[in-house]
Enzyme design. Sequence first.
Site, PDB file in Angstrom:
ATOM      1  N   ASP A   7      39.691 -22.539  21.674  1.00  9.76           N
ATOM      2  CA  ASP A   7      39.822 -23.177  22.991  1.00  9.76           C
ATOM      3  C   ASP A   7      38.999 -24.465  22.989  1.00  9.76           C
ATOM      4  O   ASP A   7      38.138 -24.663  22.122  1.00  9.76           O
ATOM      5  CB  ASP A   7      39.324 -22.241  24.104  1.00  9.76           C
ATOM      6  CG  ASP A   7      39.485 -22.869  25.495  1.00  9.76           C
ATOM      7  OD1 ASP A   7      40.565 -23.410  25.780  1.00  9.76           O
ATOM      8  OD2 ASP A   7      38.532 -22.844  26.285  1.00  9.76           O
ATOM      9  N   SER A   8      39.259 -25.301  23.986  1.00 15.47           N
ATOM     10  CA  SER A   8      38.479 -26.532  24.120  1.00 15.47           C
ATOM     11  C   SER A   8      37.014 -26.223  24.434  1.00 15.47           C
ATOM     12  O   SER A   8      36.156 -27.070  24.250  1.00 15.47           O
ATOM     13  CB  SER A   8      39.064 -27.390  25.236  1.00 15.47           C
ATOM     14  OG  SER A   8      38.957 -26.681  26.457  1.00 15.47           O
ATOM     15  N   CYS A  26      45.221 -21.561  32.982  1.00 15.81           N
ATOM     16  CA  CYS A  26      44.149 -22.184  32.204  1.00 15.81           C
ATOM     17  C   CYS A  26      43.185 -21.052  31.918  1.00 15.81           C
ATOM     18  O   CYS A  26      42.811 -20.307  32.843  1.00 15.81           O
ATOM     19  CB  CYS A  26      43.465 -23.288  33.003  1.00 15.81           C
ATOM     20  SG  CYS A  26      41.938 -23.884  32.227  1.00 15.81           S
ATOM     21  N   HIS A  70      40.191 -20.866  31.421  1.00  8.61           N
ATOM     22  CA  HIS A  70      38.912 -20.908  32.139  1.00  8.61           C
ATOM     23  C   HIS A  70      38.992 -20.216  33.509  1.00  8.61           C
ATOM     24  O   HIS A  70      37.985 -19.748  34.029  1.00  8.61           O
ATOM     25  CB  HIS A  70      38.480 -22.352  32.396  1.00  8.61           C
ATOM     26  CG  HIS A  70      37.886 -23.048  31.215  1.00  8.61           C
ATOM     27  ND1 HIS A  70      38.609 -23.393  30.102  1.00  8.61           N
ATOM     28  CD2 HIS A  70      36.624 -23.478  30.989  1.00  8.61           C
ATOM     29  CE1 HIS A  70      37.816 -24.003  29.243  1.00  8.61           C
ATOM     30  NE2 HIS A  70      36.603 -24.078  29.761  1.00  8.61           N
ATOM     31  N   CYS A 118      44.238 -21.698  24.751  1.00 15.33           N
ATOM     32  CA  CYS A 118      44.060 -22.872  25.599  1.00 15.33           C
ATOM     33  C   CYS A 118      45.457 -23.314  26.012  1.00 15.33           C
ATOM     34  O   CYS A 118      46.287 -23.623  25.142  1.00 15.33           O
ATOM     35  CB  CYS A 118      43.360 -23.964  24.790  1.00 15.33           C
ATOM     36  SG  CYS A 118      43.267 -25.551  25.622  1.00 15.33           S
ATOM     37  N   GLU A 150      32.600 -25.206  33.305  1.00 17.35           N
ATOM     38  CA  GLU A 150      31.851 -25.511  32.073  1.00 17.35           C
ATOM     39  C   GLU A 150      30.382 -25.831  32.373  1.00 17.35           C
ATOM     40  O   GLU A 150      29.523 -25.642  31.531  1.00 17.35           O
ATOM     41  CB  GLU A 150      32.491 -26.699  31.332  1.00 17.35           C
ATOM     42  CG  GLU A 150      33.810 -26.377  30.647  1.00 17.35           C
ATOM     43  CD  GLU A 150      33.652 -25.854  29.212  1.00 17.35           C
ATOM     44  OE1 GLU A 150      32.701 -26.250  28.525  1.00 17.35           O
ATOM     45  OE2 GLU A 150      34.489 -25.034  28.800  1.00 17.35           O
TER      46      GLU A 150
END
Length: 286
Positions: free
Chosen positions: A19-20, A201, A203, A82, A167
């Site tokens: 993932d990013s 997403c 996240h 992702c 994040e």
Amino acid sequence: MNDSSRETVSSRGLVGIFDSGYGGLTVMKEIAALMPHYDYVYLGDNARTPYGTRSFETVYEYALEAVKWLFSHGCELIVLACNTASAKALRSIQQKDLPLLHPRRRVLGVIRPVTERAGTFTRTGSIGLFGTTGTVRSRSYELEISKFFPHVKLAQQACPMWVPLIENNEYENDGASYFIGKYVEMLMRKDPSIDAIILGCTHYALIAEQIARFVPEHVRLISQGGIVAESLADYFHRHPEIEERLTKRGSRVFFTTDSPRDFDALAEVFYGKPVRSSRVDVSSAR
Ligand code: DGL
């Protein structure tokens, strides 16, 4: 080896999860819970997150570097956990790069497992999607859903503020609530008959509870982790030639392209267990 290992990876037969940043850990958590016997390597490109606002070319370039790095560290199969990378880079990697790099290995994404089931989420035939700007602009969900369920309507809402808030561990304060409420309202205004919303997403699983406070009670929120895990298990059943090449020692190793100390401090929130990572430079992988 256990979840907090700093061991380096030298063997083959590993499952890579990329993932990013931290979001893919919500997917890895579900995959590893369902199939604990495999050996997993996680890579978060925290130094270059977020991907959601970057161009097609940049996301492809970053994702390809990560894939090459994971292959060079023994991965037999990689899950791009992702949505942005699945939307913008997966097809090119599968069709253009993989046949040249490692024709027998595999790279899978997280959009297909969800869109394959989209019709089962809704009674009204109207689904909503929250995603990064990149995922929404790619129209990947819309195109995939229309293949499997041509009568299902999809309304999309890009949520560019959510990943930075998550994040930076700022997702529980009033500022975050403002942006969560705002995007929910914008989506519901696009189609009030929505009765299911895909958290598109990786996240967003982390803020599912906060999102739920703003959506009407009858609207179901769909997180990806469990769906991707079940779909991967099914993939392994259908592809024994790949499954039998996977090693089964139950190990988990974590890498980040940024500070391991920062990664470890926040990763536990996503993964549900303490994590100890090592730093890597993926740009050197061939
Ligand atoms: N977690 C990622 C996704 O599923 C991307 C977040 C980002 O880097 O913008 O889209």
